[in-house]
Design an enzyme around this catalytic site. Structure first.
Site, mmCIF file in Angstrom:
data_model
loop_
_atom_site.group_PDB
_atom_site.id
_atom_site.type_symbol
_atom_site.label_atom_id
_atom_site.label_comp_id
_atom_site.label_asym_id
_atom_site.label_seq_id
_atom_site.Cartn_x
_atom_site.Cartn_y
_atom_site.Cartn_z
ATOM 1 N N LEU A 53 0.876 -1.378 0.183
ATOM 2 C CA LEU A 53 0.155 0.009 0.038
ATOM 3 C C LEU A 53 0.786 1.333 0.043
ATOM 4 O O LEU A 53 1.833 1.101 0.517
ATOM 5 C CB LEU A 53 -0.797 -0.125 1.192
ATOM 6 C CG LEU A 53 -1.860 -1.156 1.441
ATOM 7 C CD1 LEU A 53 -2.694 -0.856 2.645
ATOM 8 C CD2 LEU A 53 -2.929 -0.950 0.357
ATOM 9 N N ASP A 54 0.389 2.349 -0.592
ATOM 10 C CA ASP A 54 1.221 3.623 -0.578
ATOM 11 C C ASP A 54 1.483 3.989 0.934
ATOM 12 O O ASP A 54 0.732 3.691 1.807
ATOM 13 C CB ASP A 54 0.318 4.647 -1.421
ATOM 14 C CG ASP A 54 0.199 4.498 -2.668
ATOM 15 O OD1 ASP A 54 1.259 3.469 -3.226
ATOM 16 O OD2 ASP A 54 -0.616 5.030 -3.488
ATOM 17 N N ARG A 55 2.409 4.631 1.032
ATOM 18 C CA ARG A 55 2.854 5.065 2.476
ATOM 19 C C ARG A 55 1.591 5.931 2.998
ATOM 20 O O ARG A 55 1.163 5.705 4.175
ATOM 21 C CB ARG A 55 3.892 6.315 2.400
ATOM 22 C CG ARG A 55 4.478 6.876 3.729
ATOM 23 C CD ARG A 55 5.542 7.688 3.571
ATOM 24 N NE ARG A 55 6.512 7.381 3.226
ATOM 25 C CZ ARG A 55 7.720 8.174 3.105
ATOM 26 N NH1 ARG A 55 7.747 9.288 3.757
ATOM 27 N NH2 ARG A 55 8.719 7.829 2.529
#
Length: 245
Positions: A53-55
Site C-alpha cells: 500500500l502507498d505510504r
C-alpha cells in the site's frame, strides 16, 4: 504495535496506519520503521510481503508466513484474483458511479516504461458541501466514494481520480494543494483520505474464500461522522465505537 486483523498458519493481516511504509525502499532509506519490520518484531518470526500500500494509504495489508504461500499470493494478485475495496474522500460531487479506464503513466523514477492499462470502478456513497471558501469558491464540495480497482498499478486510484479532477483529499503528489491545506487548517486532517477496507481471496491452502476487513482510521471516521456519512459505511469498516471519535 500494529493492529492484527487476521492470522492463521499461513497469513497475517494488519491494519496499516497512514504514513507507514510497507518495507524499506531505495527512496526512503532514512525511514527507521516499516510495517514489515514492526510486525516481525511484534510476532517474533519471519514474514514475506505479498503486496503493498502507498505510504499514505491506510488499511488491509497482508503478509505470508512462508515463501511458498507468498509466491502463490503474489501470482493471485498479478492474475487479478484478489478482490480489493477502498473508500476515499474526493473533491467535488462525482457521478453516481463510473469506471475509469485510463492507462497509468509510471512515476518519474520509472519514466522509461510505457503506460500500463489500468481500470478502476467507483460508486458515490455520499456528498457534503462545507461553508468554507477554497480558491475562488465560497463553499467546498466533497464526495465519499467506494472504489474497486480491477488492476493494481502504482498510485492507480490516486492518479485515476486526479484524471477526473476529483482529487483525493490529502494527496500531496496527485491532489489539489488548496483542498489539502483547507482540511489541514480547518478540519485538522493531515492525512491522505484513502483507505483499503477489504481484501477478499480464495485461500491457496484451505481453498476457502476469505475476506479481511479493516476499520477506517480515527481521522477518517471523525470526518465521516461530521459529514453525516457514518450510516452509509458497513459496520466492518465503521464499527459503532467510531461514532464517539
Amino acid at each position: 504495535m500494529l493492529e492484527i486483523l487476521f492470522e492463521d498458519d499461513y497469513y497475517v493481516a494488519v491494519n496499516k496506519p497512514n504514513g507507514l511504509l510497507v518495507h524499506r525502499t531505495r527512496i526512503a532509506e532514512e525511514k527507521k520503521e516499516f510495517a514489515l519490520q514492526i510486525l516481525r518484531d511484534q510476532l517474533g518470526y519471519h514474514l514475506f510481503t505479498v503486496h503493498r500500500l502507498d505510504r499514505g494509504t491506510s488499511g488491509v495489508l497482508l503478509f505470508a508466513k512462508s515463501s511458498k504461500v507468498a509466491t502463490l499470493t503474489v501470482k493471485a494478485f498479478e492474475e487479478r484474483q484478489m478482490e480489493k475495496l477502498y473508500y476515499a474522500i474526493v473533491r467535488g460531487y462525482t457521478p453516481p458511479e463510473g469506471t475509469i479506464d485510463n492507462p497509468v503513466k509510471p512515476d518519474k523514477d520509472h519514466k522509461h516504461k510505457a503506460p500500463q492499462d489500468a481500470i478502476t470502478h467507483y460508486k458515490q456513497l455520499g456528498t457534503v458541501e462545507l461553508a468554507i471558501p477554497v480558491g475562488r469558491y465560497q463553499t467546498a464540495r466533497y464526495s465519499l466514494v467506494q472504489v474497486v480497482p480491477e488492476t493494481g498499478r502504482m498510485h492507480q486510484i490516486r492518479k485515476h481520480f486526479a484524471h477526473l479532477r476529483h482529487y483525493i483529499v490529502g494527496d500531496k503528489r496527485h491532489g489539489d494543494w488548496r483542498h489539502n491545506k483547507m482540511f489541514f487548517d480547518e478540519l485538522q486532517s493531515p492525512f491522505l483520505l484513502l483507505h483499503a477496507a477489504m481484501l477478499g481471496f480464495e485461500h491457496p491452502v484451505t481453498k476457502q474464500y476469505m475476506e479481511v476487513h479493516a476499520p477506517v482510521p480515527q481521522n477518517m471516521a471523525r470526518l465521516c461522522t461530521q459529514f453525516g456519512w457514518k450510516d452509509v459505511l458497513p459496520a466492518a469498516v465503521f464499527p459503532p465505537a467510531s461514532e464517539a471519535l
